[in-house]
Design a protein around this motif. Sequence first.
Motif, PDB file in Angstrom:
ATOM      1  N   UNK A 190       0.428  -5.768   3.338  1.00  0.00           N
ATOM      2  CA  UNK A 190       1.635  -6.274   3.979  1.00  0.00           C
ATOM      3  C   UNK A 190       2.661  -5.190   4.299  1.00  0.00           C
ATOM      4  N   UNK A 191       2.490  -3.979   3.785  1.00  0.00           N
ATOM      5  CA  UNK A 191       3.428  -2.899   4.089  1.00  0.00           C
ATOM      6  C   UNK A 191       2.765  -1.571   3.785  1.00  0.00           C
ATOM      7  N   UNK A 192       3.130  -0.551   4.554  1.00  0.00           N
ATOM      8  CA  UNK A 192       2.663   0.814   4.323  1.00  0.00           C
ATOM      9  C   UNK A 192       3.882   1.688   4.112  1.00  0.00           C
ATOM     10  N   UNK A 193       3.952   2.347   2.966  1.00  0.00           N
ATOM     11  CA  UNK A 193       5.101   3.180   2.627  1.00  0.00           C
ATOM     12  C   UNK A 193       4.652   4.599   2.332  1.00  0.00           C
TER      13      UNK A 193
ATOM     14  N   UNK B 117       0.854  -1.178   0.000  1.00  0.00           N
ATOM     15  CA  UNK B 117       0.000   0.000   0.000  1.00  0.00           C
ATOM     16  C   UNK B 117       0.883   1.217   0.000  1.00  0.00           C
ATOM     17  N   UNK B 118       0.625   2.121  -0.892  1.00  0.00           N
ATOM     18  CA  UNK B 118       1.505   3.263  -1.064  1.00  0.00           C
ATOM     19  C   UNK B 118       0.714   4.537  -0.828  1.00  0.00           C
TER      20      UNK B 118
ATOM     21  N   UNK C 227       0.656   2.503  -0.304  1.00  0.00           N
ATOM     22  CA  UNK C 227       1.607   3.595  -0.453  1.00  0.00           C
ATOM     23  C   UNK C 227       0.834   4.869  -0.744  1.00  0.00           C
ATOM     24  N   UNK C 228       1.237   6.000  -0.165  1.00  0.00           N
ATOM     25  CA  UNK C 228       0.478   7.207  -0.456  1.00  0.00           C
ATOM     26  C   UNK C 228       0.992   8.467   0.204  1.00  0.00           C
ATOM     27  N   UNK C 229       0.217   9.567   0.158  1.00  0.00           N
ATOM     28  CA  UNK C 229       0.585  10.805   0.796  1.00  0.00           C
ATOM     29  C   UNK C 229       0.052  12.038   0.132  1.00  0.00           C
TER      30      UNK C 229
END
Length: 237
Positions: free
Chosen positions: A111-114, A1-2, A32-34
């Motif tokens: 499985x991951x947050x970036x 996930x960004x 993943x995001x922002x």
Amino acid sequence: MRLDSPHGSALSPADALCPGRLRCARHRCRLHGGGITRHAQHRRHQSGKSSVKYKAAVRDRGYRLISVYSFNEELLEKRWPRHADGDDVSLYARDADGVLEQLEPYRADVRAVLSANDSSVGLADHLAHALGLPGNCVELAYARNHKNAMRQVAERAGLRIPRYRSVTSIEDIPAAAREVGFPAIAKHTSGGGSYGATLLADEGVLTGLHRLETFDHFREPVRAWLWNSTSVAGRSR
């Protein structure tokens, strides 16, 4: 996930937190995001290319990609109309609760947050904590993207920091400037990408404060500024 702006990034150092997960089955997801910062046109072009490479690298490692865009959606479509190219899932939300609500159908597979940039670091911390995934401690999430809180944390830890004052209006800046001294930097207390940061060499520039950016890179009104000395113990920073 960004947690993403359309500015992509190379694979985050956060990968090192859980290298075993890089071998997950293909149905697993990375979040993943922002936010988005404003850049010159050539930077936008380079950021777009970087994002394409990032998304390709995620797939090469056996993940699907959920991108979260926390920027004003109307401006996002205007400036980066192809920002979602390469996403398996695209979500639009400004806070952790909003992301988690939209993420519910995919939550078990994340499985991951970036974080794609500095603006989304705090949001990534909260999401990783809520999802039980590796990440920075959530107690300091606010301080990672709020400059006044960041300096307070550093002071309590006994670290040397530049002289600074936080003010809530442009009209209060001259008094803060004379107390802190010159040269100095005026910046928004929140946000990222150096957006709105202004170097002020001497007292003469105080007549031009009306030119300071009064909206942040999310196009939200700026509620506080930080007036920050450029040196610590005589050394330039």
